[in-house]
Every structure is written in C-alpha cells, then in structure tokens.
Enzyme design. Structure first.
Site, PDB file in Angstrom:
ATOM      1  N   ASP A  71     -20.482  -7.210  19.467  1.00 55.92           N
ATOM      2  CA  ASP A  71     -19.885  -5.933  19.075  1.00 55.92           C
ATOM      3  C   ASP A  71     -18.712  -6.228  18.162  1.00 55.92           C
ATOM      4  OD1 ASP A  71     -20.398  -3.088  19.425  1.00 55.92           O
ATOM      5  OD2 ASP A  71     -18.304  -3.004  20.038  1.00 55.92           O
ATOM      6  N   THR A  72     -18.716  -5.579  17.013  1.00 58.05           N
ATOM      7  CA  THR A  72     -17.724  -5.863  15.980  1.00 58.05           C
ATOM      8  C   THR A  72     -17.023  -4.579  15.566  1.00 58.05           C
ATOM      9  OG1 THR A  72     -18.956  -7.756  15.131  1.00 58.05           O
ATOM     10  CG2 THR A  72     -17.457  -6.700  13.598  1.00 58.05           C
ATOM     11  N   PHE A  91     -23.513  -6.764   4.376  1.00 60.36           N
ATOM     12  CA  PHE A  91     -23.841  -5.455   4.942  1.00 60.36           C
ATOM     13  C   PHE A  91     -22.554  -4.786   5.418  1.00 60.36           C
ATOM     14  CE2 PHE A  91     -23.213  -6.219   9.486  1.00 60.36           C
ATOM     15  CZ  PHE A  91     -23.185  -7.597   9.522  1.00 60.36           C
ATOM     16  N   GLY A  92     -22.700  -3.561   5.892  1.00 64.96           N
ATOM     17  CA  GLY A  92     -21.568  -2.849   6.487  1.00 64.96           C
ATOM     18  C   GLY A  92     -20.388  -2.715   5.530  1.00 64.96           C
ATOM     19  N   ASP A  94     -18.685  -5.076   4.143  1.00 59.16           N
ATOM     20  CA  ASP A  94     -18.470  -6.268   3.306  1.00 59.16           C
ATOM     21  C   ASP A  94     -18.024  -5.961   1.870  1.00 59.16           C
ATOM     22  OD1 ASP A  94     -18.982  -8.015   5.365  1.00 59.16           O
ATOM     23  OD2 ASP A  94     -21.027  -8.498   4.746  1.00 59.16           O
ATOM     24  N   ASN A 108     -29.325  -4.771  14.220  1.00 58.00           N
ATOM     25  CA  ASN A 108     -28.716  -4.893  12.893  1.00 58.00           C
ATOM     26  C   ASN A 108     -29.245  -6.166  12.216  1.00 58.00           C
ATOM     27  OD1 ASN A 108     -26.842  -5.727  10.859  1.00 58.00           O
ATOM     28  ND2 ASN A 108     -25.322  -4.334  11.689  1.00 58.00           N
TER      29      ASN A 108
END
Ligand code: ITT
Length: 196
Positions: A69-70, A152-153, A155, A10
C-alpha cells in the site's frame, strides 16, 4: 525459485516488483486464483490497508503472499492525498484525474507554497500465516506540470530529491534503485533470504 502471490491489481506495481525482486521470484497474482474483484481497502493507514489486502488473498488461497500500500504525501496539502492516493479525484483509480486534482489543489495554495512531497510504502508479507511489514519512502517534490510517459500513477509529476527529471522520464531501472517500493521489497527479500 520462490513462488509467492503479489496481492495487487496494479500492473505497474507488478512490473516494478518483478524487476526489484529479480528472477529468483515467480510472482503470481490474485487473478491466477480467480480473484478478480477490487480488494477492499477500508483502513485509515497504509499499514492497515496493506495488511487488509494481504489477508484477503491469504484467506482465499492459504498461500504465502504480500501486498503493497502506497501513498503520496504532499506537505502543503497537510499530507494529502496520503492513504487516499488511489481514489483522490474519483472512485476509479484514474491517474490523470488524480494528477489534475493534485496540481489544482497545490495551485490554490499560491506560488510560494512548498512543493515537497514523499511516497511512503508499506509491504505486508504473510508467510505460513505469520505477518511481517516492511516500510520504504522516497523524498522529493511535485513538478509544476506532467513530464514523461514512463511509469504509472503520480510518476509524471514526482521529482526525486536532487533530480531534475520526473520518475516518468527516468524510467523503471533508476526508479527501482531509489524508490519506496524498491526499499520495502528489498527489505522483504533480505528477510526471506535469512529465513531459508
Ligand atoms: P493495489 O491496491 O491493487 O495494489 P492500487 O493502485 O489501488 O493497487 P494503492 O492503493 O497503493 O494501489 O495506490 C495508491 C495510489 O498511488 C494509486 O493511484 C497508485 O497508482 C499510486 N502509486 C502507487 N505507487 C506509485 C508509484 O510508485 N509511483 C506513482 N504512483 C504510485
């Protein structure tokens, strides 16, 4: 200067980690070692998946490395998407589809449903074969719609507690100061500093 592999594919995480850890660190990636496949994440917790990613890279390189890992936990969805945050809408890490599904699932809970949420992050460090883990979290809420183009993601829909702008509006410097990833990586850096 400390050279260490960040076991991630990522690019957003990689950029943030470089900002958080600063010039003392040279971050290598799995790609630098010819590891280009998606690293499996089959665990049921962030800690398991984080360890799995770090181990995968350590076993193939024998070098010190860390993984992140989130998960995003949304209270009115009983903690979903949580550990499934990357593949919430489909199998393809599609940020836009993931956000669309999140907003749809939340709208189905009705206008009065709480919008509180948090990011949780577990960083696993493998140092000379020994395993260490560091946690971070950021409380906040989910905005009604996407705002902002940075980051990203998730956000564009995440409002940190006490703020009126999403992470995609405020940008990386502010995010790194308060984020789940900032906390866990600074804890890792402090640990490494003490081991010198
Ligand atoms: P690696 O496993 O290769 O590190 P990934 O994107 O698969 O990358 P995760 O499994 O930790 O990483 O992904 C969790 C999902 O949550 C994924 O869709 C991310 O884009 C998103 N995410 C992770 N950190 C985030 C952050 O700081 N802000 C917004 N979204 C984030």
């Amino acid at each position: 200067m400390r050279r260490i592999i960040f076991a991630t594919g990522n690019k957003g995480k990689l950029r943030e980690a470089a900002g958080i850890l600063g010039p003392e660190y040279e971050l290598l990636t799995p790609e630098d070692f010819g590891i280009t496949e998606d690293i499996p994440e089959t665990g049921e917790t962030l800690a398991e998946n984080s360890l799995q990613k770090a181990r995968y890279v350590y076993e193939r390189t024998g070098l010190d490395c860390f993984a992140d890992d989130t998960g995003l936990e949304v209270d009115c969805l009983d903690g979903a998407p949580g550990v499934h945050s990357a593949r919430y809408a489909s199998d393809g890490h599609d940020f836009d589809a993931n956000i669309a599904k999140l907003l749809k699932e939340m709208s189905l809970k009705g206008p009065d449903a709480p919008r509180s949420a948090r990011f949780r992050c577990v960083v696993t460090l493998i140092l000379s074969g020994e395993v260490f883990q560091f946690d971070g979290r950021m409380e906040g809420s989910i905005a009604a719609e996407r705002v902002g183009t940075k980051g990203f993601g998730y956000d564009p829909v995440f409002l940190p507690a006490g703020q009126t702008r999403t992470l995609a509006e405020t940008g990386e410097e502010m995010k790194n100061r308060i984020s789940h990833r900032g906390q866990s990586l600074r804890a890792m850096a402090a640990f490494l500093e003490n081991r010198k």
